[in-house]
Design a protein around this motif. Structure first.
Motif, short mmCIF file in Angstrom:
data_model
loop_
_atom_site.label_atom_id
_atom_site.label_comp_id
_atom_site.label_asym_id
_atom_site.label_seq_id
_atom_site.Cartn_x
_atom_site.Cartn_y
_atom_site.Cartn_z
N ILE A 193 0.82 -1.63 -0.34
CA ILE A 193 0.04 -0.29 -0.19
C ILE A 193 0.77 1.07 0.09
CG2 ILE A 193 -1.38 1.68 1.18
CD1 ILE A 193 -3.03 -1.22 2.45
N ASN A 194 2.01 1.43 0.32
CA ASN A 194 3.37 2.60 0.85
C ASN A 194 3.32 2.51 -0.38
OD1 ASN A 194 2.70 3.21 3.04
ND2 ASN A 194 4.00 1.75 4.51
N ARG A 195 3.82 1.40 -1.55
CA ARG A 195 4.38 2.02 -2.72
C ARG A 195 2.85 2.01 -3.85
NH1 ARG A 195 8.89 -2.72 -3.27
NH2 ARG A 195 7.81 -3.92 -2.60
N LEU A 196 1.80 2.20 -3.34
CA LEU A 196 0.82 2.01 -4.15
C LEU A 196 1.02 3.48 -5.13
CD1 LEU A 196 -2.19 0.77 -5.29
CD2 LEU A 196 -3.12 1.49 -3.65
N SER A 197 1.01 4.21 -5.24
CA SER A 197 1.09 5.06 -5.51
C SER A 197 1.90 5.43 -6.62
CB SER A 197 1.24 7.04 -4.96
OG SER A 197 0.53 7.52 -3.86
N GLN A 198 3.03 5.21 -6.06
CA GLN A 198 3.92 4.53 -7.27
C GLN A 198 3.76 3.69 -8.39
OE1 GLN A 198 8.18 3.40 -5.79
NE2 GLN A 198 8.48 2.29 -7.87
N VAL A 199 3.58 2.82 -7.64
CA VAL A 199 2.80 2.14 -9.15
C VAL A 199 1.41 1.99 -9.65
CG1 VAL A 199 1.44 -0.54 -8.92
CG2 VAL A 199 3.78 -0.46 -7.90
N ALA A 200 0.96 2.87 -9.48
CA ALA A 200 -0.32 3.43 -9.98
C ALA A 200 0.12 4.47 -11.20
CB ALA A 200 -1.37 3.85 -8.65
N LYS A 201 1.03 5.10 -10.63
CA LYS A 201 1.74 6.05 -12.27
C LYS A 201 2.56 5.46 -12.31
CE LYS A 201 2.65 10.55 -13.94
NZ LYS A 201 1.38 11.18 -14.15
N GLN A 202 3.53 4.63 -12.65
CA GLN A 202 3.36 3.38 -13.94
C GLN A 202 2.43 3.03 -14.36
OE1 GLN A 202 7.34 1.49 -11.85
NE2 GLN A 202 8.24 1.01 -13.92
N ASN A 209 -5.14 11.01 -6.22
CA ASN A 209 -6.17 11.95 -5.39
C ASN A 209 -5.77 12.21 -4.12
OD1 ASN A 209 -8.74 11.00 -4.45
ND2 ASN A 209 -9.35 11.54 -6.37
N GLN A 210 -6.12 13.28 -3.28
CA GLN A 210 -5.98 13.33 -1.99
C GLN A 210 -7.29 13.42 -0.81
OE1 GLN A 210 -3.14 15.12 -0.61
NE2 GLN A 210 -4.14 14.47 2.08
N LYS A 211 -8.38 12.38 -1.37
CA LYS A 211 -9.19 11.82 -0.57
C LYS A 211 -9.03 10.33 -0.89
CE LYS A 211 -13.55 11.05 1.34
NZ LYS A 211 -13.38 11.25 2.53
N GLU A 212 -8.61 9.73 -1.86
CA GLU A 212 -8.35 8.19 -1.67
C GLU A 212 -6.73 8.70 -1.07
OE1 GLU A 212 -9.40 7.45 -6.19
OE2 GLU A 212 -7.16 8.77 -6.11
N LEU A 213 -5.39 9.18 -0.70
CA LEU A 213 -4.82 9.70 -0.40
C LEU A 213 -5.28 8.96 1.22
CD1 LEU A 213 -2.18 11.78 -1.67
CD2 LEU A 213 -1.81 9.26 -1.69
N LEU A 219 -6.56 2.97 5.86
CA LEU A 219 -6.41 1.50 6.43
C LEU A 219 -4.72 1.19 6.34
CD1 LEU A 219 -7.13 -0.82 4.75
CD2 LEU A 219 -6.19 -0.51 2.48
N LYS A 220 -3.87 2.32 6.50
CA LYS A 220 -2.65 2.30 7.32
C LYS A 220 -2.10 2.07 8.55
CE LYS A 220 0.91 4.11 5.75
NZ LYS A 220 1.44 5.45 5.08
N VAL A 221 -4.09 2.77 9.43
CA VAL A 221 -3.70 2.72 10.80
C VAL A 221 -4.65 1.68 11.35
CG1 VAL A 221 -5.83 3.82 12.32
CG2 VAL A 221 -4.01 5.59 11.28
N LEU A 222 -5.42 0.76 10.72
CA LEU A 222 -6.48 -0.03 10.98
C LEU A 222 -4.89 -1.42 10.69
CD1 LEU A 222 -7.96 -2.07 11.40
CD2 LEU A 222 -8.88 -1.98 9.01
#
Length: 248
Positions: A193-202, A209-213, A219-222
């Motif tokens: 999940i921590n690298r989701l932004s990178q993989v999504a972009k690539q 977006n901010q809401k999704e972040l 989710l990370k808190v959980l």
């Protein structure tokens, strides 16, 4: 105090900092440092598949010998996760890891870190380590339980379960085998999940977006809560295993 600011103060959820999914490398390096420093001074150690020799710094009290096949060139293939650059430095031995030009019982210790997934036949490597180690010598191994494609084209396995080590190490004359999981199921999910932004972009050309972040952050808190209460979920999934064994 401004009324609007006062309301915001009491009704905005506080930011919860999490470490879940971020400690894979830190935990592995810390374990390696401790194990290597416990090896008696003056012992001769082989760093098999040494790469850029990152753990030579923990071997100042030892006679350090590096080995690698020295063929990885990140600029040759743009596939999966690659290093931007790679420098083996000065290796003592350049050879196949399953056929190292050294006499039987040449070493007091062998370490092989994050290498098994890059070897066509890791069983042959274990057999070779058994040949090279002196009686009661130390074998130190780390490898992923699950991994993404990296160091292509030299990525042949996604990882290894503890049962692989139990089977192959005993078969090749090792005893006092210690197998420690690194991370757990929830930690592994958080890492990805921590690298989701990178993989999504690539791979999808999508900017999260901010809401999704914010949703990802919750989710990370959980996942942090679940890993804090974890009880052996590493048997399902974890980053990898840290292995320490002795040669009969």
């Amino acid at each position: 105090m401004n009324l609007k600011k006062s309301i915001k103060k009491y009704f905005t959820k506080p930011t919860v900092k999490t470490t879940v999914g971020t400690l894979n490398e830190f935990t592995r390096v810390s374990w390696l440092e401790k194990v290597l420093k416990d090896i008696p001074k003056g012992n001769k150690i082989l760093d098999a598949g040494a790469g850029e020799q990152p753990f030579k710094r923990f071997c100042d009290h030892l006679e350090y010998v590096s080995q690698d096949f020295a063929k990885y060139k990140p600029e040759e293939l743009n596939s999966g996760l690659q290093m931007e650059k790679w420098d083996y430095g000065e290796l003592d031995i350049v050879s196949d890891i399953a056929s190292i030009p050294a006499e039987n019982e040449s070493f007091d210790a062998i370490m092989c870190t994050e290498v098994f997934e890059h070897i066509i036949n890791p069983r042959d490597a274990i057999k070779e380590f058994s040949r090279l180690l002196k009686r009661d010598g130390y074998l130190i191994v780390t490898a992923p339980f699950c991994s993404l494609t990296h160091f292509a084209p030299y990525h042949f396995y996604t990882g290894f379960n503890k049962f692989f080590y139990e089977e192959e190490l005993v078969k090749n004359g090792f005893y006092d085998i210690e197998i420690i999981p690194n991370g757990n199921y929830f930690e592994y999910l958080a890492q990805e999940i921590n690298r989701l932004s990178q993989v999504a972009k690539q791979y999808s050309n999508v900017d999260i977006n901010q809401k999704e972040l914010e949703n990802i952050s919750q989710l990370k808190v959980l996942l942090q809560k679940l890993t804090d209460k974890d009880s052996n979920s590493s048997e399902l999934l974890c980053f990898g295993f840290h292995v320490l064994a002795r040669k009969k």
